[in-house]
Motif scaffolding. Structure first.
Motif, PDB file in Angstrom:
ATOM      1  N   PHE A  37       0.734  -1.131  -0.153  1.00  0.00           N
ATOM      2  CA  PHE A  37      -0.041  -0.004   0.064  1.00  0.00           C
ATOM      3  C   PHE A  37       1.017   1.215  -0.032  1.00  0.00           C
ATOM      4  N   SER A  38       2.007   1.218   0.739  1.00  0.00           N
ATOM      5  CA  SER A  38       2.866   2.386   0.939  1.00  0.00           C
ATOM      6  C   SER A  38       3.497   2.767  -0.269  1.00  0.00           C
ATOM      7  N   GLU A  39       3.777   1.550  -1.055  1.00  0.00           N
ATOM      8  CA  GLU A  39       4.624   1.890  -2.402  1.00  0.00           C
ATOM      9  C   GLU A  39       3.775   2.412  -3.480  1.00  0.00           C
ATOM     10  N   ALA A  42      -2.712   4.389  -4.940  1.00  0.00           N
ATOM     11  CA  ALA A  42      -3.779   4.438  -5.845  1.00  0.00           C
ATOM     12  C   ALA A  42      -4.109   2.869  -6.552  1.00  0.00           C
ATOM     13  N   ALA A  43      -2.836   2.326  -6.952  1.00  0.00           N
ATOM     14  CA  ALA A  43      -2.656   0.943  -7.383  1.00  0.00           C
ATOM     15  C   ALA A  43      -3.343  -0.076  -6.290  1.00  0.00           C
ATOM     16  N   TYR A  44      -3.007   0.203  -5.202  1.00  0.00           N
ATOM     17  CA  TYR A  44      -3.634  -0.654  -4.252  1.00  0.00           C
ATOM     18  C   TYR A  44      -4.994  -0.614  -4.131  1.00  0.00           C
ATOM     19  N   CYS A  45      -5.481   0.499  -3.823  1.00  0.00           N
ATOM     20  CA  CYS A  45      -7.131   0.805  -4.198  1.00  0.00           C
ATOM     21  C   CYS A  45      -7.532   0.114  -5.149  1.00  0.00           C
ATOM     22  N   ASP A  46      -6.987   0.257  -6.399  1.00  0.00           N
ATOM     23  CA  ASP A  46      -7.627  -0.258  -7.756  1.00  0.00           C
ATOM     24  C   ASP A  46      -7.501  -1.948  -7.395  1.00  0.00           C
ATOM     25  N   ALA A  47      -6.703  -2.446  -6.887  1.00  0.00           N
ATOM     26  CA  ALA A  47      -6.540  -3.864  -6.758  1.00  0.00           C
ATOM     27  C   ALA A  47      -7.683  -4.276  -5.976  1.00  0.00           C
ATOM     28  N   TYR A  48      -8.371  -3.590  -4.982  1.00  0.00           N
ATOM     29  CA  TYR A  48      -9.466  -3.900  -4.066  1.00  0.00           C
ATOM     30  C   TYR A  48     -10.589  -3.512  -4.821  1.00  0.00           C
ATOM     31  N   GLY A  49     -10.822  -2.846  -6.030  1.00  0.00           N
ATOM     32  CA  GLY A  49     -11.897  -2.372  -6.552  1.00  0.00           C
ATOM     33  C   GLY A  49     -12.656  -1.293  -6.004  1.00  0.00           C
ATOM     34  N   LEU A  50     -12.073  -0.348  -5.434  1.00  0.00           N
ATOM     35  CA  LEU A  50     -12.531   0.965  -5.113  1.00  0.00           C
ATOM     36  C   LEU A  50     -13.192   1.407  -6.134  1.00  0.00           C
ATOM     37  N   ASN A  51     -14.345   2.085  -5.719  1.00  0.00           N
ATOM     38  CA  ASN A  51     -14.761   3.033  -6.926  1.00  0.00           C
ATOM     39  C   ASN A  51     -13.989   4.323  -6.839  1.00  0.00           C
ATOM     40  N   ALA A  52     -14.303   5.504  -7.730  1.00  0.00           N
ATOM     41  CA  ALA A  52     -13.577   6.630  -7.771  1.00  0.00           C
ATOM     42  C   ALA A  52     -13.758   7.381  -6.443  1.00  0.00           C
ATOM     43  N   GLU A  53     -14.824   7.427  -5.886  1.00  0.00           N
ATOM     44  CA  GLU A  53     -15.216   8.217  -4.663  1.00  0.00           C
ATOM     45  C   GLU A  53     -14.447   7.506  -3.570  1.00  0.00           C
ATOM     46  N   LYS A  56     -10.644   8.255  -3.663  1.00  0.00           N
ATOM     47  CA  LYS A  56     -10.296   9.693  -3.665  1.00  0.00           C
ATOM     48  C   LYS A  56     -10.439   9.931  -1.873  1.00  0.00           C
ATOM     49  N   ALA A  57     -11.409   9.316  -1.308  1.00  0.00           N
ATOM     50  CA  ALA A  57     -11.537   9.466   0.082  1.00  0.00           C
ATOM     51  C   ALA A  57     -10.135   8.549   0.880  1.00  0.00           C
ATOM     52  N   ILE A  58      -9.772   7.535   0.439  1.00  0.00           N
ATOM     53  CA  ILE A  58      -8.663   6.797   0.942  1.00  0.00           C
ATOM     54  C   ILE A  58      -7.328   7.950   0.817  1.00  0.00           C
ATOM     55  N   LEU A  59      -7.336   8.117  -0.503  1.00  0.00           N
ATOM     56  CA  LEU A  59      -6.007   9.005  -0.884  1.00  0.00           C
ATOM     57  C   LEU A  59      -5.960  10.223  -0.176  1.00  0.00           C
ATOM     58  N   GLN A  60      -7.151  10.947   0.061  1.00  0.00           N
ATOM     59  CA  GLN A  60      -6.911  12.368   0.793  1.00  0.00           C
ATOM     60  C   GLN A  60      -7.079  11.999   2.230  1.00  0.00           C
ATOM     61  N   ARG A  61      -7.171  10.833   2.866  1.00  0.00           N
ATOM     62  CA  ARG A  61      -7.529  10.647   4.122  1.00  0.00           C
ATOM     63  C   ARG A  61      -8.651  11.354   4.603  1.00  0.00           C
ATOM     64  N   ASN A  62      -9.794  11.470   3.897  1.00  0.00           N
ATOM     65  CA  ASN A  62     -11.005  12.261   4.237  1.00  0.00           C
ATOM     66  C   ASN A  62     -11.719  11.053   5.075  1.00  0.00           C
ATOM     67  N   TRP A  63     -11.470  11.158   6.609  1.00  0.00           N
ATOM     68  CA  TRP A  63     -12.089   9.993   7.226  1.00  0.00           C
ATOM     69  C   TRP A  63     -13.519  10.166   7.425  1.00  0.00           C
ATOM     70  N   THR A  64     -14.206  11.031   7.178  1.00  0.00           N
ATOM     71  CA  THR A  64     -15.793  11.327   7.419  1.00  0.00           C
ATOM     72  C   THR A  64     -16.391  10.845   6.148  1.00  0.00           C
ATOM     73  N   GLN A  65     -15.497  11.090   5.061  1.00  0.00           N
ATOM     74  CA  GLN A  65     -16.378  10.562   3.705  1.00  0.00           C
ATOM     75  C   GLN A  65     -16.103   9.123   3.804  1.00  0.00           C
ATOM     76  N   MET A  66     -15.048   8.579   4.092  1.00  0.00           N
ATOM     77  CA  MET A  66     -15.088   7.106   4.297  1.00  0.00           C
ATOM     78  C   MET A  66     -16.181   6.409   5.146  1.00  0.00           C
ATOM     79  N   LEU A  67     -16.652   7.307   6.133  1.00  0.00           N
ATOM     80  CA  LEU A  67     -17.604   6.495   6.870  1.00  0.00           C
ATOM     81  C   LEU A  67     -18.824   6.924   6.061  1.00  0.00           C
ATOM     82  N   ASP A  68     -18.969   7.837   5.272  1.00  0.00           N
ATOM     83  CA  ASP A  68     -19.988   8.341   4.436  1.00  0.00           C
ATOM     84  C   ASP A  68     -20.440   7.080   3.524  1.00  0.00           C
ATOM     85  N   LEU A  69     -19.131   6.825   2.907  1.00  0.00           N
ATOM     86  CA  LEU A  69     -19.185   5.672   2.024  1.00  0.00           C
ATOM     87  C   LEU A  69     -19.370   4.255   2.469  1.00  0.00           C
ATOM     88  N   GLY A  70     -19.634   4.055   3.687  1.00  0.00           N
ATOM     89  CA  GLY A  70     -19.933   2.721   4.187  1.00  0.00           C
ATOM     90  C   GLY A  70     -18.689   2.143   4.864  1.00  0.00           C
TER      91      GLY A  70
END
Length: 114
Positions: A37-39, A42-53, A56-70
């Motif tokens: 993940f640290s390397e 973005a590629a790690y997120c893609d490998a787990y099938g995260l959608n764009a939203e 973005k929440a993961i990469l920006q560390r938008n913690w509340t948005q992560m909760l909003d997204l389930g």
């Protein structure tokens, strides 16, 4: 810092909505996965099938948005640990306080419901 809502419920609907993000965050319990993940986050997120939203929440560390997204706080915390963030830090984010203010509030008995 804006105050987050305080009524996140991880029900079946939220669990389904956040499945990919929770699965990805949960994988970070493994040291090799944290390295991967640290390397390339973005590629790690893609490998787990995260959608764009979610990505973005993961990469920006938008913690509340992560909760909003389930995302579950228990899984999101695994990501926070990668960033060397404490549960008190996240508690502060979710309540609009600093980590120090949140810690002091918890030590003084936490929130009082009237």
């Amino acid at each position: 810092m804006p105050k987050a809502q305080d009524n996140y419920v991880l029900d079946l609907s939220a669990s389904r909505r956040g499945y990919a993000i929770n699965r990805m965050c949960g994988s970070l319990a493994d040291e090799e996965n944290r390295r991967r993940f640290s390397e390339d986050e973005a590629a790690y997120c893609d490998a787990y099938g995260l959608n764009a939203e979610q990505k973005k929440a993961i990469l920006q560390r938008n913690w509340t948005q992560m909760l909003d997204l389930g995302a579950s706080i228990f899984y999101a915390f695994k990501l926070a640990v990668v960033d060397k963030k404490s549960m008190q830090y996240l508690g502060g984010v979710f309540t609009g306080m600093s980590a120090e203010e949140f810690t002091a509030a918890m030590l003084s008995g936490g929130r009082k419901f009237g």
